[in-house]
Structures are given as structure tokens and as C-alpha cells.
Write a protein that holds these residues in place. Structure first.
Motif, mmCIF file in Angstrom:
data_model
loop_
_atom_site.group_PDB
_atom_site.id
_atom_site.type_symbol
_atom_site.label_atom_id
_atom_site.label_comp_id
_atom_site.label_asym_id
_atom_site.label_seq_id
_atom_site.Cartn_x
_atom_site.Cartn_y
_atom_site.Cartn_z
ATOM 1 N N VAL A 41 34.358 60.900 44.121
ATOM 2 C CA VAL A 41 33.668 60.454 45.347
ATOM 3 C C VAL A 41 32.464 59.588 44.955
ATOM 4 N N LYS A 42 31.764 60.021 43.908
ATOM 5 C CA LYS A 42 30.616 59.239 43.423
ATOM 6 C C LYS A 42 31.094 57.843 42.973
ATOM 7 N N HIS A 43 32.244 57.807 42.327
ATOM 8 C CA HIS A 43 32.825 56.537 41.887
ATOM 9 C C HIS A 43 33.056 55.616 43.093
ATOM 10 N N GLY A 48 30.407 50.923 46.565
ATOM 11 C CA GLY A 48 29.826 50.468 47.838
ATOM 12 C C GLY A 48 30.468 51.106 49.055
ATOM 13 N N LYS A 49 31.246 52.174 48.829
ATOM 14 C CA LYS A 49 31.912 52.808 49.968
ATOM 15 C C LYS A 49 31.110 53.975 50.507
ATOM 16 N N GLN A 50 31.309 54.252 51.799
ATOM 17 C CA GLN A 50 30.690 55.412 52.425
ATOM 18 C C GLN A 50 31.752 56.500 52.506
ATOM 19 N N VAL A 51 31.370 57.717 52.151
ATOM 20 C CA VAL A 51 32.374 58.789 52.107
ATOM 21 C C VAL A 51 31.919 60.012 52.903
ATOM 22 N N VAL A 52 32.836 60.515 53.725
ATOM 23 C CA VAL A 52 32.651 61.796 54.409
ATOM 24 C C VAL A 52 33.708 62.735 53.834
ATOM 25 N N ILE A 53 33.289 63.933 53.444
ATOM 26 C CA ILE A 53 34.252 64.903 52.899
ATOM 27 C C ILE A 53 34.631 65.913 53.982
ATOM 28 N N GLU A 95 25.620 71.609 43.921
ATOM 29 C CA GLU A 95 25.355 71.528 42.476
ATOM 30 C C GLU A 95 25.939 70.248 41.874
ATOM 31 N N TYR A 96 27.209 69.965 42.207
ATOM 32 C CA TYR A 96 27.871 68.831 41.553
ATOM 33 C C TYR A 96 27.312 67.483 42.036
ATOM 34 N N PHE A 97 27.050 67.364 43.344
ATOM 35 C CA PHE A 97 26.429 66.117 43.820
ATOM 36 C C PHE A 97 24.983 66.036 43.340
ATOM 37 N N GLY A 98 24.358 67.222 43.175
ATOM 38 C CA GLY A 98 22.974 67.277 42.690
ATOM 39 C C GLY A 98 22.831 66.634 41.316
ATOM 40 N N LYS A 246 43.877 65.255 37.774
ATOM 41 C CA LYS A 246 42.554 64.768 37.400
ATOM 42 C C LYS A 246 42.446 63.253 37.686
ATOM 43 N N ASP A 247 41.326 62.849 38.216
ATOM 44 C CA ASP A 247 41.029 61.431 38.458
ATOM 45 C C ASP A 247 42.082 60.718 39.303
ATOM 46 N N ILE A 248 42.709 61.452 40.211
ATOM 47 C CA ILE A 248 43.827 60.872 40.970
ATOM 48 C C ILE A 248 43.411 59.650 41.811
ATOM 49 N N ILE A 249 42.213 59.697 42.404
ATOM 50 C CA ILE A 249 41.806 58.557 43.244
ATOM 51 C C ILE A 249 41.607 57.318 42.363
ATOM 52 N N ILE A 250 41.002 57.549 41.204
ATOM 53 C CA ILE A 250 40.754 56.429 40.290
ATOM 54 C C ILE A 250 42.093 55.875 39.771
#
Ligand code: GLU
Length: 265
Positions: A41-43, A48-53, A95-98, A246-250
Motif C-alpha cells: 500500500v505504501k508503494h 501518488g495514489k490514494q488508498v483506502v483499506i 504498527e506497520y504504517f507507523g 508476497k508482493d502480489i500488487i507489485i
């Protein structure tokens, strides 16, 4: 470039839905996988994308925390598990986004919220404000107040589609434990073929395997197809990816992994 890669690249507002079976393995939260999804998501945000989970997993996390009640069918215990697990789930996201100095904001919704003009307005305003301020909204159903078919959305595939439309997202990515939609059940048919693009849901329905339903998630393939229909009607696309990889979106972005794209053309 694959269609999936193209649509991710051109979409600015993306809803990423993460299923219970992606977050947990037999009742144990897979923190490594969740961490990897946050990294992805950070990637997207770095692009430049906006993400809602939209995240499932409260019930599964609850079982993981307590190590009991997992098999209890009573609704009050299920809801109690979600109440406990939701805290655990959000702690993991925080924690992870932190690690990237990114804050998260929790929004718990019910079916009724989407039917009420004032509430939808407030949800939209909250989403826009969080996103404008660089905060990642993490949405789940408010499981402890949804007791009946009237106010329960029931599955987060539908919730994610409603969210995508409400926020006017360009794309919905559903991360599930399947590679996509197959022409036959891949568990029982070795020759099952992945359908990488669906442009007409009704036309394709006849050849789709609609058996797959998983133990923790409530969705199943039918809900995913209906979610696709919901967002397609609003002019947005939907991608079904295997979130266990792992890394499926990428990889989907790079074209090295496939999934199913529900395109509206
Ligand atoms: N809201 C439920 C949870 O977080 C899951 C619903 C679903 O799996 O679709 O446990």
C-alpha cells in the motif's frame, strides 16, 4: 503491458480489500503477510495514489488472541470475538504504517449507514479529510452491532464495493486466497483456466466456478462477482488478486503475476 498493470497504473483512488483468509492462517494472524500488504500500500502511495483499506480479519484476530471460542456458532460470541480482534487488527496496521510515519484511521460501518443520506455524507467527508491529510482509512463492518439481515452487510466484498462507490474510487482491488476467477473449480479440475479479464459479467457467469467459499471469510466467489458488478455499474474496475502471495500488487503491476480484472468497457 497487461490490462491489470495498466488499470493499476492509471487509477488514482484505490480501495484495497483484504480478506480474512489473507490475514489469518487457520485462526492465527499472519503478521508477516499483513506487513507485506502494508508495504505494498505504501508503494502505491509512493506512486501518488490514494488508498483506502477495507480489512476483514477481526473475527480471525479475535480467535488468535483468545485461542478459544473459534468454533462457537452463537452470534454473541462471534461478535465478541470481532470486538476483541478489531483492536488487535488495528494495532497491527498502526504498527506497520507507523514504520513509515503514516497514521491510520478506523471506520466501522453498517449496512444502514449506506442507506442514509446524512451518514453517507459524513462518511465521505471523513474519508476525504483523512486522505487529504495523508492518513490511511481502515474500514471494517461494525460487527458487534450488526445482528440481523436488515443492518448487516454480511461480507466485506460488498462493503468494499459500496465504499469504492461512495468514495468515487477508480479501482477496487480485492485480495483473496484465490488467484482469480476460473472457468472450473481449480481445486478439483487440474485443467481449470484463469479468466484474466471479464468485461461482461452476465455473459461469463455461465462458465464461472461459484463453489469456492472459505472458512473464515464470509464472501466466496459469488460476493466478489457481485462486488465487481456494483463497482462496474459506477464506472470503476475491480481486480481479484491472490493476497496470500508476497508482493502480489507489485507483481501485478510489473505483469509477472495475474489475477482477474473486471473491466467496465
Ligand atoms: N467483518 C468480518 C471480520 O472482520 C469479516 C467479514 C468478511 O469476511 O467478509 O472478521
Amino acid at each position: 503491458m497487461s490490462d491489470i498493470s495498466q488499470i493499476i497504473k492509471k487509477s488514482r483512488k484505490i480501495v484495497v480489500k483484504i480478506g480474512s483468509n489473507v490475514i489469518s492462517d487457520n485462526g492465527t494472524v499472519n503478521k508477516e503477510r499483513l506487513h507485506n500488504i502494508v508495504d505494498q500500500v505504501k508503494h502505491l502511495m509512493d506512486m501518488g495514489k490514494q488508498v483506502v483499506i477495507v480489512s476483514s480479519g477481526a473475527g480471525a484476530c479475535g480467535v488468535g488472541v483468545l485461542n478459544k471460542w473459534g468454533r462457537r456458532g452463537d452470534i454473541n460470541y462471534k461478535q465478541a470475538l470481532c470486538a476483541i480482534g478489531q483492536v488487535e487488527l488495528m494495532m497491527a496496521y498502526k504498527e506497520y504504517f507507523g514504520d513509515y510515519d503514516i497514521h491510520v484511521g478506523q471506520i466501522l460501518l453498517t449496512g444502514e449507514d449506506f442507506g442514509d443520506h446524512n451518514r453517507t455524507l459524513h462518511i465521505r467527508n471523513t474519508l476525504f479529510t483523512l486522505i487529504d491529510e495523508g492518513i490511511v482509512p481502515v474500514i471494517n463492518e461494525n460487527d458487534s452491532v450488526c445482528v440481523d439481515e436488515i443492518n448487516s452487510i454480511g461480507d466485506n466484498d460488498t462493503l468494499s464495493a459500496l465504499t469504492a462507490n461512495l468514495w468515487s474510487a477508480d479501482l477496487l482491488i480485492i485480495m483473496s486466497d484465490i488467484d482469480g476467477v476460473f472457468d472450473k473449480d481449480p481445486k478439483t479440475h487440474k485443467d481449470a483456466k484463469l479468466i484474466t479479464k471479464i468485461t461482461n459479467i452476465d455473459e461469463t457467469m455461465g462458465s464461472i466456478d461459484t463453489e469456492g467459499k472459505s472458512s473464515f471469510g464470509t464472501g466466496g466467489i459469488v460476493c466478489k462477482i457481485e462486488a465487481a458488478r456494483t463497482v462496474n455499474e459506477f464506472g470503476s474496475g475491480m481486480i481479484l488478486l491472490n493476497g496470500k502471495k508476497k508482493d502480489i500488487i507489485i507483481s501485478a503491476l510489473e505483469g509477472t503475476e495475474k489475477g482477474t480484472l473486471f473491466a467496465c468497457e
